[in-house]
Design a protein around this motif. Structure first.
Motif, mmCIF file in Angstrom:
data_model
loop_
_atom_site.group_PDB
_atom_site.id
_atom_site.type_symbol
_atom_site.label_atom_id
_atom_site.label_comp_id
_atom_site.label_asym_id
_atom_site.label_seq_id
_atom_site.Cartn_x
_atom_site.Cartn_y
_atom_site.Cartn_z
ATOM 1 N N LYS A 72 -28.363 17.838 -7.272
ATOM 2 C CA LYS A 72 -27.592 18.013 -8.504
ATOM 3 C C LYS A 72 -27.758 19.422 -9.072
ATOM 4 C CE LYS A 72 -26.767 16.011 -13.013
ATOM 5 N NZ LYS A 72 -27.134 14.958 -13.959
ATOM 6 N N ALA A 73 -28.967 19.984 -9.020
ATOM 7 C CA ALA A 73 -29.187 21.340 -9.553
ATOM 8 C C ALA A 73 -28.360 22.369 -8.786
ATOM 9 C CB ALA A 73 -30.677 21.691 -9.488
ATOM 10 N N ALA A 75 -25.508 21.695 -7.332
ATOM 11 C CA ALA A 75 -24.128 21.435 -7.751
ATOM 12 C C ALA A 75 -23.838 22.107 -9.090
ATOM 13 C CB ALA A 75 -23.886 19.928 -7.849
ATOM 14 N N GLN A 76 -24.766 22.037 -10.019
ATOM 15 C CA GLN A 76 -24.569 22.646 -11.333
ATOM 16 C C GLN A 76 -24.386 24.159 -11.211
ATOM 17 O OE1 GLN A 76 -28.163 21.043 -13.047
ATOM 18 N NE2 GLN A 76 -27.048 19.422 -14.117
ATOM 19 N N ARG A 77 -25.191 24.799 -10.367
ATOM 20 C CA ARG A 77 -25.090 26.249 -10.184
ATOM 21 C C ARG A 77 -23.764 26.624 -9.533
ATOM 22 N NH1 ARG A 77 -26.115 29.896 -6.758
ATOM 23 N NH2 ARG A 77 -26.991 28.584 -5.156
ATOM 24 N N VAL A 79 -20.899 24.887 -9.515
ATOM 25 C CA VAL A 79 -19.794 24.640 -10.454
ATOM 26 C C VAL A 79 -19.722 25.756 -11.487
ATOM 27 C CG1 VAL A 79 -18.944 23.099 -12.277
ATOM 28 C CG2 VAL A 79 -19.665 22.165 -10.070
ATOM 29 N N ALA A 80 -20.868 26.236 -11.948
ATOM 30 C CA ALA A 80 -20.868 27.346 -12.910
ATOM 31 C C ALA A 80 -20.229 28.590 -12.295
ATOM 32 C CB ALA A 80 -22.296 27.654 -13.366
ATOM 33 N N ILE A 152 -24.099 14.403 -8.491
ATOM 34 C CA ILE A 152 -23.363 15.518 -7.872
ATOM 35 C C ILE A 152 -21.866 15.359 -8.113
ATOM 36 C CG2 ILE A 152 -22.734 16.575 -5.658
ATOM 37 C CD1 ILE A 152 -25.646 16.022 -4.761
ATOM 38 N N ASN A 154 -20.359 13.684 -10.511
ATOM 39 C CA ASN A 154 -20.067 13.884 -11.934
ATOM 40 C C ASN A 154 -20.160 15.353 -12.336
ATOM 41 O OD1 ASN A 154 -19.445 11.218 -12.526
ATOM 42 N ND2 ASN A 154 -21.583 10.683 -12.851
ATOM 43 N N THR A 155 -21.005 16.120 -11.647
ATOM 44 C CA THR A 155 -21.106 17.559 -11.914
ATOM 45 C C THR A 155 -19.835 18.271 -11.478
ATOM 46 O OG1 THR A 155 -23.510 17.495 -11.685
ATOM 47 C CG2 THR A 155 -22.449 19.643 -11.426
ATOM 48 N N TYR A 159 -14.686 20.271 -12.702
ATOM 49 C CA TYR A 159 -14.100 21.336 -11.879
ATOM 50 C C TYR A 159 -12.841 20.825 -11.178
ATOM 51 C CZ TYR A 159 -13.334 23.960 -7.586
ATOM 52 O OH TYR A 159 -12.751 24.628 -6.546
#
Length: 169
Positions: A72-73, A75-77, A79-80, A152, A154-155, A159
Motif C-alpha cells: 500500500k505504501a 501504491a500511495q507514492r 499515485v502521488a 492498494i 482503494n489507493t 486515480y
C-alpha cells in the motif's frame, strides 16, 4: 499476466542494491526436452541410469525498467506521482482479469482484477532511487501476491476514477 520486456543493455548486476529489495527475481520454469518415454534427448542431462534428469528452473531477472507495486505504501507514492508530477501526460493503462468467461462477458465490471500496468513516458520514474542506468518508467501492480489487495485498490481508485488524468486502455 506478463511484464513488458526488459530494456536492452541493462544488466541486473547494475541495479543498485537498495532497488534489488523491491525487484525480486521471478522463477520461470524451463520446459524439458525429454521425450514422453522419459529418455533424455540430445543436449539434455541424463541421470546414472540414462533417464532424463530433472531440469533446474532458470531464474530470470525481472525487467529493471518496471517498478512493481505490491504494498500500500508503494501504491500511495505512485499515485502521488501520477496525479501530480505526471498528471498532464496521457497514461497508458492495461489490466489483467481472472475468473471471467470472455465469450460471455466483457472484462469491464466482471471477473477479478489480478494486476494492472501504467506507462506515462520514457522519462517518468517511479523507482525509489534515480540512476543513470536504471529508470523505472513502467508501473506494474501485483494484486495476487500483495500485502493489502483492498488497500492498494482503494489507493488507486481516485486515480482511475478521475477525469483529470487522461488514460488510454
Amino acid at each position: 499476466s506478463h511484464l513488458p520486456p526488459a530494456t536492452s543493455g541493462i544488466q541486473l548486476t547494475e541495479v543498485p542494491e537498495q532497488c534489488l529489495k523491491e525487484i525480486e527475481p521471478e522463477r520461470i520454469p524451463v520446459e524439458s526436452n525429454a521425450l514422453s518415454n522419459g529418455k533424455a534427448v540430445e543436449g539434455e542431462k541424463e541421470d546414472s541410469e540414462g533417464e532424463a534428469a530433472e531440469v533446474e528452473p532458470v531464474v530470470e531477472p525481472l525487467p529493471t525498467d518496471v517498478y512493481i507495486v505490491s504494498k500500500k505504501a508503494q501504491a500511495q507514492r505512485v499515485v502521488a506521482l501520477l496525479t501530480n508530477a505526471y498528471k498532464d501526460r496521457c497514461h497508458a493503462c492495461d489490466t489483467e482479469v481472472a475468473d471471467i468467461d470472455v465469450k460471455a462477458a466483457s472484462p469491464i465490471g466482471h471477473g477479478k482484477l489480478i494486476s494492472f500496468s501504467i506507462f506515462c513516458g520514457k522519462d517518468a520514474h517511479f523507482g525509489v532511487l534515480r540512476n543513470k542506468k536504471l529508470n523505472q518508467n513502467k508501473v506494474w501492480v501485483d494484486l495476487l501476491d500483495c500485502d493489502d489487495r483492498d488497500g492498494i485498490l482503494n489507493t488507486f481508485r481516485p486515480y482511475f476514477e478521475s477525469p483529470d488524468t487522461k488514460k488510454v486502455w
